[in-house]
Structures are given as structure tokens and as C-alpha cells.
Design a protein around this motif. Sequence first.
Motif, PDB file in Angstrom:
ATOM      1  N   VAL A 192       0.834  -1.200   0.000  1.00  0.00           N
ATOM      2  CA  VAL A 192       0.000   0.000   0.000  1.00  0.00           C
ATOM      3  C   VAL A 192       0.869   1.250   0.000  1.00  0.00           C
ATOM      4  O   VAL A 192       1.854   1.358   0.742  1.00  0.00           O
ATOM      5  CB  VAL A 192      -0.930   0.010   1.241  1.00  0.00           C
ATOM      6  N   GLY A 193       0.480   2.194  -0.838  1.00  0.00           N
ATOM      7  CA  GLY A 193       1.102   3.514  -0.860  1.00  0.00           C
ATOM      8  C   GLY A 193       0.027   4.577  -0.814  1.00  0.00           C
ATOM      9  O   GLY A 193      -1.099   4.370  -1.276  1.00  0.00           O
ATOM     10  N   LEU A 194       0.354   5.720  -0.218  1.00  0.00           N
ATOM     11  CA  LEU A 194      -0.589   6.831  -0.135  1.00  0.00           C
ATOM     12  C   LEU A 194       0.135   8.119  -0.490  1.00  0.00           C
ATOM     13  O   LEU A 194       1.177   8.439   0.081  1.00  0.00           O
ATOM     14  CB  LEU A 194      -1.170   6.941   1.280  1.00  0.00           C
ATOM     15  N   ARG A 195      -0.444   8.835  -1.438  1.00  0.00           N
ATOM     16  CA  ARG A 195       0.126  10.115  -1.871  1.00  0.00           C
ATOM     17  C   ARG A 195      -0.980  11.163  -1.858  1.00  0.00           C
ATOM     18  O   ARG A 195      -2.080  10.926  -2.331  1.00  0.00           O
ATOM     19  CB  ARG A 195       0.717   9.977  -3.281  1.00  0.00           C
ATOM     20  N   TYR A 196      -0.678  12.329  -1.299  1.00  0.00           N
ATOM     21  CA  TYR A 196      -1.600  13.461  -1.349  1.00  0.00           C
ATOM     22  C   TYR A 196      -1.132  14.391  -2.464  1.00  0.00           C
ATOM     23  O   TYR A 196      -0.074  15.007  -2.368  1.00  0.00           O
ATOM     24  CB  TYR A 196      -1.612  14.227  -0.022  1.00  0.00           C
ATOM     25  N   GLY A 197      -1.905  14.473  -3.542  1.00  0.00           N
ATOM     26  CA  GLY A 197      -1.528  15.359  -4.636  1.00  0.00           C
ATOM     27  C   GLY A 197      -0.316  14.842  -5.397  1.00  0.00           C
ATOM     28  O   GLY A 197       0.004  13.651  -5.376  1.00  0.00           O
TER      29      GLY A 197
END
Length: 236
Positions: A10-15
Motif C-alpha cells: 500500500v502507498g498513499l500520496r496526497y496530490g
Amino acid sequence: MATIVQFENVGLRYGPGPETLSDLTFSLDEGAFYFLTGASGAGKTSLLKLLYLAQRPSRGAIRLFDADIVTLPRARLPGFRRRIGVVFQDFRLVPHLSAFDNIALPLRIAGVTDDQLRPPVEEMLHWVGLTDRANALPATLSGGEQQRVAIARAVIGRPELLVADEPTGNVDQEMATRLITLFEALNKLGTTIVVATHDFNLLGKVADGQMLRLEKGRLADPTGGLRYPPRHGGAG
């Protein structure tokens, strides 16, 4: 032991910026107690948002309650969220409701009648030391009192998963110990607990507590049976 949560790459990027969370692969056992630790900015709150379904990952797979959360239709999300108790850092109490009614809110949403909900709400008020503040509005409560109301509200419905973001940050050590004892009691009833904290004094207060540690958005130091990916690449 059954698995209640599974993360796979899992990866999470904001913008458009770098990833806040990277390559998270781990599982949480049903009925276990976890402490989520890490320096400020390590990504603890972002990981909690994925757990309580406030955020979807940018990549990877998440299974919760044996369902694929990434592809789950939005119409089904509220039903899943009702199975999760959340203690937010900013409390999120309803300002026009008393302490009693804030704590009672999950039960009312679940259809519990006023006569049925009064005993458990009064028990929660007693446990968090706010019996004499039952009719007080949030604006008249101190930060520590608001935190205790938020915790009581999160646990009163006996959720299957409880996610707490710095739940003892606004109370003294005596009350912090009492609140962790409350979480332990809920855990013994079968609730999986995830507590994000900077307070390492809490870690030794739960006999079977396990640690999940974040470093710059990645999991570090395998402990407590959690499964971690090998470290590789940048910090993200």
C-alpha cells in the motif's frame, strides 16, 4: 487467529508530491492490541485514516473485515464504518450536544432506545470520570474532558476495530492509565485495538500489546508477528 486487516504494497500520496506512506505490507490479527509509534510526520495519522476508511490508498490492496476496501462501492462504506470506533486528535464532538448525548450518539444511530442506552452511557461517564459533567456542552469542557468524552463515544458501541489517534495526549498519567485499562477491557471482549501514541510509558501497560513502528512512511523493526516488507527504495 483470524486476520481483521491486511495491507499489501500500500502507498498513499496526497496530490503530486512524494508518497506519505510507501510499500506497507502487514496484517493485524482479530482481537489483538497494537501500538502505532513513530516520530512526528512519520505517517501515523495517514495510516489510521486508511484503517477507518477516511482515505483510500493511491496504490496497493487493503482488506478489512474480509472485504476488498479499495474496490468496495462507496454506498457500502457507511456500513463498514459503523463497525469501527475512532478517537480523533481533534475530538470532533457535536457542539450542540451534551457530553451524555455525544457519548450516546453511536447507540442512537444503531437504534437503541433512550431507556436502553442510559445505563451504558452513565457507566461510560463514570469510567472516564465525567459523571458530574454529563449535561455540559463541549465548549464548556477542558481539552482533557473533551478527549475523555470522545473516547467514551468511540468505545460505547463495542466496535470490532478501535482506532485511536493520541488518545491520552490531553490527560495526566493517572487518567491515561485508566483509559488504556478501558481499551484493554474492550480488547478482552474481542475488539482489535490500534493506538497511535508518542507516549512510550503506555507500551508497558498492556501485557500483550504489540508495536507497529513507522519511519518516514515505511514500517520498520518487525515485532509482534507483524509481517513487514524488506526495506528498499527511498523514504517516500
